[in-house]
Each structure stands twice: as structure tokens, then as C-alpha cells.
Motif scaffolding. Structure first.
Motif, short mmCIF file in Angstrom:
data_model
loop_
_atom_site.label_atom_id
_atom_site.label_comp_id
_atom_site.label_asym_id
_atom_site.label_seq_id
_atom_site.Cartn_x
_atom_site.Cartn_y
_atom_site.Cartn_z
N LEU A 283 0.83 -1.21 0.00
CA LEU A 283 0.00 0.00 0.00
C LEU A 283 0.86 1.26 0.00
O LEU A 283 0.52 2.26 -0.65
N LEU A 284 1.98 1.21 0.72
CA LEU A 284 2.89 2.36 0.71
C LEU A 284 3.47 2.59 -0.68
O LEU A 284 3.62 3.74 -1.13
N PHE A 285 3.80 1.51 -1.37
CA PHE A 285 4.31 1.65 -2.74
C PHE A 285 3.23 2.18 -3.68
O PHE A 285 3.52 2.98 -4.59
N LEU A 286 1.98 1.74 -3.47
CA LEU A 286 0.89 2.29 -4.28
C LEU A 286 0.69 3.77 -4.01
O LEU A 286 0.42 4.56 -4.93
N TRP A 287 0.83 4.18 -2.75
CA TRP A 287 0.73 5.59 -2.40
C TRP A 287 1.85 6.38 -3.07
O TRP A 287 1.63 7.47 -3.60
N ARG A 288 3.05 5.81 -3.06
CA ARG A 288 4.18 6.47 -3.73
C ARG A 288 3.90 6.64 -5.22
O ARG A 288 4.20 7.68 -5.81
N TYR A 289 3.33 5.61 -5.83
CA TYR A 289 3.02 5.69 -7.26
C TYR A 289 1.96 6.76 -7.52
O TYR A 289 2.02 7.49 -8.53
#
Length: 329
Positions: free
Chosen positions: A99-105
């Protein structure tokens, strides 16, 4: 004009007509927003990576422990509960990390190309000394990437490559200088995204992609034709008088009554303003940047070249007028 942050984060475009100090203040706001987005994305990448690694490690260790105890039939009820807890925590950490990587994207559009607002800052600072006090400047920036869908103008084959063609007229600056001349500076980036797939004899398909592009910088000046008579006949002189940085190509020279325009071609890896040469403390990054096309220097040299031709035209007109007055009646 204050930047409407919420609206800017929807459109990623900026347009204003205001004095230079106000525009520079807005550019500082854009730089702050960009720096904040870069910091957030770095933090999310670090925290997401740590979370995924921790969660993955816990999940793997839990699975190995479970398999080992099951083979030896040594798994107690308390041990099973502990493995369930650690496995659940590991899976939860994996989900949080993803989820953190999706937020970063999702924050990627807010990570702007700092060359774009940086170029606006440099040119505004250089033009300010030639403007009347509180003279308005019209500035238009499109800070979206050059390959967004609505900038695609064509799809075609280039050799064996499936190619998408993009045109990005992202920069426009217009103002009237203190001497009355109207100046326009425009920059357009052109990009080709190419893709090719090939199937080998073994049945494996490999896909290759590459990008190819360049930037066009155009500087034009409009003046009163009666003050610069004969300007439309000076294309050859204007071409010879134009000075550009090394590796920058002069593409086009246009002259007309009261108008002179130059267009140059730069690499797609242009920089807004590299570090000053000869500084012993300059890091290696700036030394590498010095080898790239300097867009702000190119625009400045183009404007100076135009004024050199205008000055010649003005001097020649005055000389011809003086000769006409000296002729006997």
C-alpha cells in the motif's frame, strides 16, 4: 497571483499574467511543492521497502518453522498460535508495504520535472532588468510529463517499431520590454516512444522499448516597422549574426517587417541552468551537467543575437537618413 495548490494538483498547469516578482514567488511555491513530493516519495520508498522486507522475512521464517515442526511432529498448541500470530503480522506488513508503494506511485504526478519551473525562474530573473517597473509578464507552463495521452498526436510504424508521437508545447513567456519590443519565448518538446516485439525460435517473446526526442526553443521579437526599416531583407545577416552554445543547432530564421524569430534545437536532456564553470567546489554532477544543452543560456544568446540585428538595422536607418539630409537640394 497565489498558486491554487488544490487546483494545481488536479491539472499540473500554471498560467498567469503578473509582474516578475509575483511570478518568481509562484515559482518558489511550485519548487516547494515539488520538493515536498520528492521527499514524500523518498520516505514512502524507504518505509515501503523496509516494511515489505520485514513482512516477507517474517512470513518466510514462519513458513519454514511451521514446515520444520510439522515434519518432526513437534508443533504444540502454543507454538501453532505463535506461528499464526507471526505469520499474520508478516502478511499484514507485506500488505502495508504494498500500500505504501501504491501511495508512492499515486504521488508520481506531483514529482515535477524541476527543469521546467527552473527555466522559467532563470529567464524571469534575466528579463527583469530590461522590463519597466511592474510590467506584466504572461507565463504559461504545462508541468505534466511529455508522454501523457492528450499530448499524443500520432501512432505509426518507424521501421519495425510501433511508435507513439508526442508534441508538448509546455512553455510560453510573453512580455513587452522597456524599449517597447514585444518578446515571446516558447519551448516545445517532441518525443517518440518506440516498442518492438520479437519471438525467438524457442517461442519466447522479447519486447524492446526506447525513447527518442528533442526540444525546440523559439525566441521572437516584434517591433515597430517604421523604427527598423528594411529588417525584412536581413535574413542572411540575421543567420550569420546568431550565436548559440556549442552543440545547439539553429533550425530556422524568420524575418519580416517588424518581426524577427529564431528557432533552435536542443537535446531532450537539456538543463535549465548548469553550475558555474571553474568553481573548485562544484560537484561532479554539475560538471556532467555542463556538457548538456543549457536552455536558459540558449534563449539569452538568441535574444542578444536578435538585438544585434535590430541594432544594426537601426544604425543603418539613421545613417541613410543622415545621408539624405546632406544631399544638396
Amino acid at each position: 497571483m497565489a498558486v491554487n495548490v488544490s487546483r494545481f494538483h488536479e491539472l499540473f498547469r500554471y498560467q498567469s499574467r503578473a509582474p516578475v516578482p509575483d511570478l518568481l514567488e509562484d515559482m518558489e511555491v511550485l519548487a516547494h511543492l515539488d520538493a515536498r513530493a520528492e521527499g514524500q516519495r523518498r520516505a514512502l520508498a524507504w518505509s515501503g521497502g523496509c516494511t515489505v522486507i520485514s513482512g516477507g522475512g517474517m512470513a518466510v521464517l514462519t513458513y519454514i518453522s511451521w514446515v520444520g515442526t510439522m515434519e518432526r511432529h513437534e508443533l504444540t498448541e502454543a507454538g501453532a498460535q505463535l506461528l499464526q500470530v507471526t505469520g499474520g503480522v508478516g502478511v499484514a506488513l507485506l500488505v502495508v508495504g504494498l500500500l505504501l508503494f501504491l501511495w508512492r506511485y499515486a504521488l508520481k504526478p506531483r514529482d515535477l520535472d524541476n527543469r521546467r519551473y527552473g527555466l522559467a525562474q532563470v529567464l524571469l530573473q534575466r528579463l527583469e532588468m530590461d522590463l519597466a517597473p511592474d510590467a506584466p509578464v504572461r507565463l504559461k507552463l504545462d508541468l505534466r510529463p511529455p508522454d501523457v495521452l492528450d499530448k499524443r498526436v500520432n501512432q505509426d510504424m518507424v521501421g519495425w517499431w510501433n511508435t507513439d508521437f508526442f508534441v508538448d508545447p509546455w512553455f510560453t513567456l510573453e512580455t513587452r520590454l522597456a524599449d517597447g519590443a514585444f518578446v515571446r519565448i516558447r519551448m516545445v518538446e517532441r518525443l517518440q516512444k518506440r516498442e518492438r516485439s520479437k519471438t525467438s525460435a524457442s517461442g519466447k517473446t522479447k519486447t524492446k522499448t526506447k525513447r527518442k526526442g528533442f526540444a525546440r526553443l523559439e525566441v521572437s521579437v516584434r517591433v515597430k516597422p517604421e523604427r527598423y526599416p528594411g529588417l525584412e531583407r536581413l535574413k542572411v545577416r540575421a543567420t550569420a549574426a546568431t550565436r548559440l552554445p556549442r552543440k545547439v543547432e539553429l533550425e530556422r530564421v524568420r524575418v519580416a517587417a517588424g518581426r524577427l524569430s529564431l528557432r533552435a534545437r536542443l537535446s531532450d536532456e537539456w538543463v535549465a541552468r548548469p553550475g558555474e564553470p571553474g568553481e573548485p567546489e562544484a560537484p561532479a554532477f554539475w560538471k556532467r551537467a555542463l556538457e548538456k544543452d543549457d536552455a536558459s543560456r540558449t534563449a539569452t544568446m538568441m535574444l542578444l543575437s536578435i538585438y544585434q540585428v535590430l541594432g544594426y538595422t537601426r544604425r543603418r536607418a539613421k545613417l541613410q537618413a543622415a545621408r539624405g539630409r546632406r544631399k544638396p537640394a
